[in-house]
Design an enzyme around this catalytic site. Structure first.
Site, mmCIF file in Angstrom:
data_model
loop_
_atom_site.group_PDB
_atom_site.id
_atom_site.type_symbol
_atom_site.label_atom_id
_atom_site.label_comp_id
_atom_site.label_asym_id
_atom_site.label_seq_id
_atom_site.Cartn_x
_atom_site.Cartn_y
_atom_site.Cartn_z
ATOM 1 C CD GLU A 24 43.001 38.781 59.580
ATOM 2 O OE1 GLU A 24 42.353 38.091 58.765
ATOM 3 O OE2 GLU A 24 43.874 38.311 60.332
ATOM 4 N N GLY A 37 41.489 46.616 51.169
ATOM 5 C CA GLY A 37 42.845 46.105 51.254
ATOM 6 C C GLY A 37 43.688 46.459 50.044
ATOM 7 N N GLY A 77 38.442 44.653 56.774
ATOM 8 C CA GLY A 77 37.400 45.203 55.911
ATOM 9 C C GLY A 77 37.321 44.433 54.608
ATOM 10 C CB SER A 78 35.744 45.320 51.421
ATOM 11 O OG SER A 78 36.381 46.539 51.075
#
Length: 503
Positions: A258, A241, A236-237
């Site tokens: 990721e 994270g 995701g963004s």
């Protein structure tokens, strides 16, 4: 639920028990409501995670090649239902037909990879300084693996993680994006068919080995916070994270992140411009700019700028924007209204600092119920403003450069470090780009764009991209724990480093 969606889901094994809930699913292709899905409560989520832990305690004892057989059977289900699942990806995520099918092919490929891997979970034998001793490392299953996936690759990223985790001996719990729950339900239904065939063949499999959590932030937090979840692989963004990482660190769980990618390419004077044009066009415009590896920044050498950029503008104006299931369409819709607003906001900011925008108009396909746009090419005088941020939409910022080292420095001058590429026929430039003094990204390509990765290579990036690696290479180690073993087969007890301790 629309009749077409119902028929498609039924063909994939999704029962009516999953529909009629509170989570509304709209297709980005038309904006219409296509389903209402039953959400998982936090209490249910915790119960499924507990069950997954109990399943792990049994699954870890099954030999890895036999675990691989389950993944092989899942691959067979994917092959048999590739067209239907690929179409559902197009309906729910807005991908053109070839990209929807390509995503399912990635799932098939990782199944094949994981099956082979199930016989290759190697440890090392290590030289020891002590006579009549042997030292080695062994790898053991880790536990429950939580998988949080994003809308743009609604099924492939789950498969990257799930297939490796399963052959490694782990249980899996999946929290898909609330924007794409239907593809998750369909994928899980196909996996349950594989489980049924596995059992029918006489193999033992614990209940609760794979669980699905449908919903929003609350169930995601339950997955991240649960003390029986040993690893969370979250896509995701970067903002996501930053929220997930510290929570996992606080309880000493593992994180495989990721996150964002503000990816760049360099077009050098020696580049094959025909090849470069195709590479840049797909990398920047494919999936309507909604890939983490989308090309967002382009550095073109002064000597070829005036020859290359007009051709690129022509390509931007000629691609067909439209319903992703129509023949000839190359650019489908943005996922929702928020994505469209972010697109317009970034273009306005670019204009405000002198950017010259080509394209970027709304394309009226279904009025304002859906959000189709013509990809935007923005010529910038400097590496500044919105260029420094990832906007998850088809915007390509184009800048001139004169010195290769300066271009590499600019490429690296952003927070993310996912993917990068250079188009050149100069071996020195290519080698510099891939060297320690070159790209600082997890992926550095030559004469192809930054988009796309085969499952044989580890996928992931550095810096604000999170540092995780999925698929390929030795990424299986993320889903296992390592033990170092020393065996004394002699009759004395020599100590390491020459230590003496006689009693």
């Amino acid at each position: 639920m629309s009749a077409g969606t119902r028929i498609l889901l039924e063909s994939l094994g999704v029962t009516s028990g999953h529909t009629g809930g509170t989570l509304k699913v709209h297709s980005p292709n038309t904006g219409e409501l296509i389903a209402e899905v039953v959400e998982t409560s936090v209490t249910e989520a915790n119960a499924r995670i507990d069950a997954a832990h109990q399943a792990y305690l049994q699954w870890r004892l099954i030999p890895a090649p036999k675990r691989g057989e389950l993944v092989r059977l899942f691959g067979e289900e994917l092959r048999a239902h590739k067209d239907a699942l690929g179409k559902l990806v197009s309906v729910e995520a807005g991908k053109i037909t070839s990209e929807g099918l390509g995503e399912v092919q990635e799932m098939i490929d990782i199944c094949d990879f994981a099956v082979g891997l199930s016989r290759q979970l190697y440890g090392l034998t290590i030289a020891t300084e002590r006579a009549e001793h042997r030292m080695m490392e062994t790898w053991h299953p880790l536990g429950v693996v939580g998988i949080i996936s994003a809308f743009n690759f609604p099924v492939a990223v789950w498969a990257w993680n799930a297939c490796l985790a399963l052959v490694c001996g782990d249980a899996i719990v999946w929290k898909p994006s609330e924007k794409t729950p239907l593809t998750a339900l369909a994928t899980h239904a196909l996996f349950e068919r594989a489980i049924a065939k596995y059992k029918a063949a006489g193999y033992a499999i614990p209940e609760g080995l794979s669980a699905l959590l449908i919903g929003g932030k609350a169930v995601g937090e339950a997955l991240v916070d649960h003390d029986k979840v040993a690893l969370v692989s979250a896509t995701g963004s970067t903002a996501m994270g930053r929220a997930v990482g510290p929570k996992l660190a606080a309880r000493f769980a593992r994180a495989l992140l990721e996150l964002g990618g503000n990816n760049a390419a360099i077009i050098a004077p020696s580049a094959d411009l025909d090849l470069s044009l195709r590479g840049v066009a797909f990398a920047a415009m494919g999936t309507a700019g909604q890939r983490c590896t989308t090309l967002r920044r382009l550095f073109v050498h002064d000597s070829i700028y005036d020859a290359f950029v007009p051709r690129l503008k022509q390509a931007y104006g000629s691609v067909k924007v439209g319903h992703p299931l129509e023949d000839g369409t190359l650019i489908g819709p943005l996922i929702d209204a928020q994505a469209f607003q972010n697109f317009e906001k970034a273009l306005d900011e670019a204009r405000g600092v002198g950017g010259k925008v080509t394209g970027g108009e709304r394309v009226d396909i279904n009025g304002h119920q859906s959000h189709y746009v013509r990809p935007a090419l923005v010529e910038m005088d400097a590496h500044m403003g919105p260029v420094l941020r990832e906007t998850f939409a088809p915007i390509l910022y184009v800048m001139r450069y004169s010195d290769i080292r300066g271009a590499i420095d600019l490429q690296n001058a952003v927070g993310a470090g996912l993917s990068s590429s250079i188009f050149t026929n100069d071996v020195r430039e290519a080698e510099l780009f891939m060297s320690v003094a070159g790209s600082d990204c997890g992926i550095a390509n030559v004469n192809i764009g930054p988009s796309g990765a085969e499952i044989g290579g580890a996928f992931g990036g550095e810096k604000e991209t999170g540092g995780g690696r999925e698929s390929g290479s030795d990424s299986w180690r993320a889903y296992m724990r390592r033990a170092t073993n020393t065996i004394n087969y002699g009759t004395t007890l020599p100590l390491a480093q020459g230590v003496k301790f006689d009693v």
